[in-house]
Design an enzyme around this catalytic site. Structure first.
Site, mmCIF file in Angstrom:
data_model
loop_
_atom_site.group_PDB
_atom_site.id
_atom_site.type_symbol
_atom_site.label_atom_id
_atom_site.label_comp_id
_atom_site.label_asym_id
_atom_site.label_seq_id
_atom_site.Cartn_x
_atom_site.Cartn_y
_atom_site.Cartn_z
ATOM 1 N N SER A 28 0.819 -1.271 -0.083
ATOM 2 C CA SER A 28 0.044 -0.062 0.037
ATOM 3 C C SER A 28 0.997 1.204 0.049
ATOM 4 C CB SER A 28 -1.021 0.100 1.244
ATOM 5 O OG SER A 28 -0.262 -0.071 2.443
ATOM 6 N N SER A 30 1.807 5.426 -1.860
ATOM 7 C CA SER A 30 1.555 6.086 -3.154
ATOM 8 C C SER A 30 2.621 5.395 -4.162
ATOM 9 C CB SER A 30 2.194 7.503 -2.701
ATOM 10 O OG SER A 30 3.718 7.601 -2.251
ATOM 11 N N ALA A 83 8.344 1.603 0.974
ATOM 12 C CA ALA A 83 8.883 1.833 2.230
ATOM 13 C C ALA A 83 8.926 3.405 2.700
ATOM 14 C CB ALA A 83 10.327 1.031 2.504
ATOM 15 N N ASP A 84 8.984 3.621 4.057
ATOM 16 C CA ASP A 84 9.347 4.912 4.763
ATOM 17 C C ASP A 84 10.728 5.388 4.547
ATOM 18 O OD1 ASP A 84 6.464 5.708 4.644
ATOM 19 O OD2 ASP A 84 6.239 4.170 6.385
ATOM 20 N N LYS A 94 8.189 0.956 7.896
ATOM 21 C CA LYS A 94 6.839 0.902 7.139
ATOM 22 C C LYS A 94 5.859 1.297 8.108
ATOM 23 C CE LYS A 94 6.167 -2.215 4.162
ATOM 24 N NZ LYS A 94 5.544 -1.241 3.051
ATOM 25 N N GLY A 95 4.613 1.621 7.453
ATOM 26 C CA GLY A 95 3.560 1.877 8.326
ATOM 27 C C GLY A 95 3.102 3.530 8.234
ATOM 28 N N GLU A 103 0.811 -5.698 5.918
ATOM 29 C CA GLU A 103 1.667 -5.357 5.155
ATOM 30 C C GLU A 103 2.710 -6.739 5.151
ATOM 31 O OE1 GLU A 103 1.726 -1.046 3.539
ATOM 32 O OE2 GLU A 103 3.163 -1.557 5.064
#
Length: 218
Positions: A28, A30, A83-84, A94-95, A103
């Site tokens: 999930s 962008s 990934a962030d 992530k999250g 995920e």
């Protein structure tokens, strides 16, 4: 080249790992939305997808891709997610989109976890630029927050956010995550924590970085 264009480059490059008759695991966020858009061009070649969030599920269906439950599959050949933050060992935070638990579930089914990012997500130490999201059972919010403070973190309740599982998110600032595997285990052992956003026990297998010079596969 802007960030969205680099995300699209990474997403497009991930299509080379999609084979006919596959059920594709889809995360999930962008960057994943860019991948779903690209995957739509192969909708008649694949069997379908397993989605890690309700938003991704809706977007897949919009593109005519059949969505399966994680309970319908024994394994997945690939799982594509963003990934962030991601470190050189292919471990991630992530999250940011509050879908971390689902995920992790879909990633656990995959033989090849493909992380697609733009170059801004690459860091040497996790926690450098992004707070660590933790999914928490609502009644445990204060208790978990106190435990996180004792560990040196500064938890912040993500106002107005309810996960697809009906839980809340605490974003923890001030964590420099030098040992991601141990941090992931320790946080998951706090009563009331569903899971945390450190993806170290199941890191990515393949990383695709979108850059102004094209896709870089690690």
């Amino acid at each position: 080249m802007n960030q969205l264009e680099m995300k699209k480059i990474a997403a497009q490059a991930a299509l080379q790992f999609v084979k006919p008759e596959m059920i594709v695991g889809v995360g999930s966020g962008s960057t994943v939305n860019c991948f779903i858009e690209a995957l739509g061009s192969m909708k008649d070649e694949i069997k379908g997808a397993v989605a890690a969030s309700k938003n991704s599920e809706e977007l897949l269906k919009k593109h005519g891709i059949e969505v399966f439950s994680a309970n319908d599959v024994a394994s997945l050949d690939i799982y594509v997610d963003g990934a962030d933050e991601i470190n050189p060992q292919k471990m991630m935070i992530k999250g940011g989109g509050a879908a971390l638990t689902r995920e992790k579930i879909v990633a656990a089914l995959a033989k090849n976890f493909i992380c697609i990012v733009d170059s801004s997500k690459q860091v040497d130490v996790l926690g450098s630029t992004f707070p660590l999201p933790i999914e928490v059972i609502p009644m445990a919010r204060s208790q978990v927050a106190r435990k996180l403070v004792a560990l040196g973190g500064a938890p912040e309740y993500r106002e107005g956010v309810v996960t697809d599982n009906g839980n809340i998110i605490l974003d923890v600032h001030n964590f420099e995550i030098l040992n991601p595997v141990e941090m992931e285990k320790e946080l998951n052992n706090i009563a009331g924590v569903v899971t945390n956003g450190v993806f170290a026990l199941r890191p990515a297998d393949t990383v695709i970085v979108g850059t102004p010079d094209g896709a870089k596969i690690i």
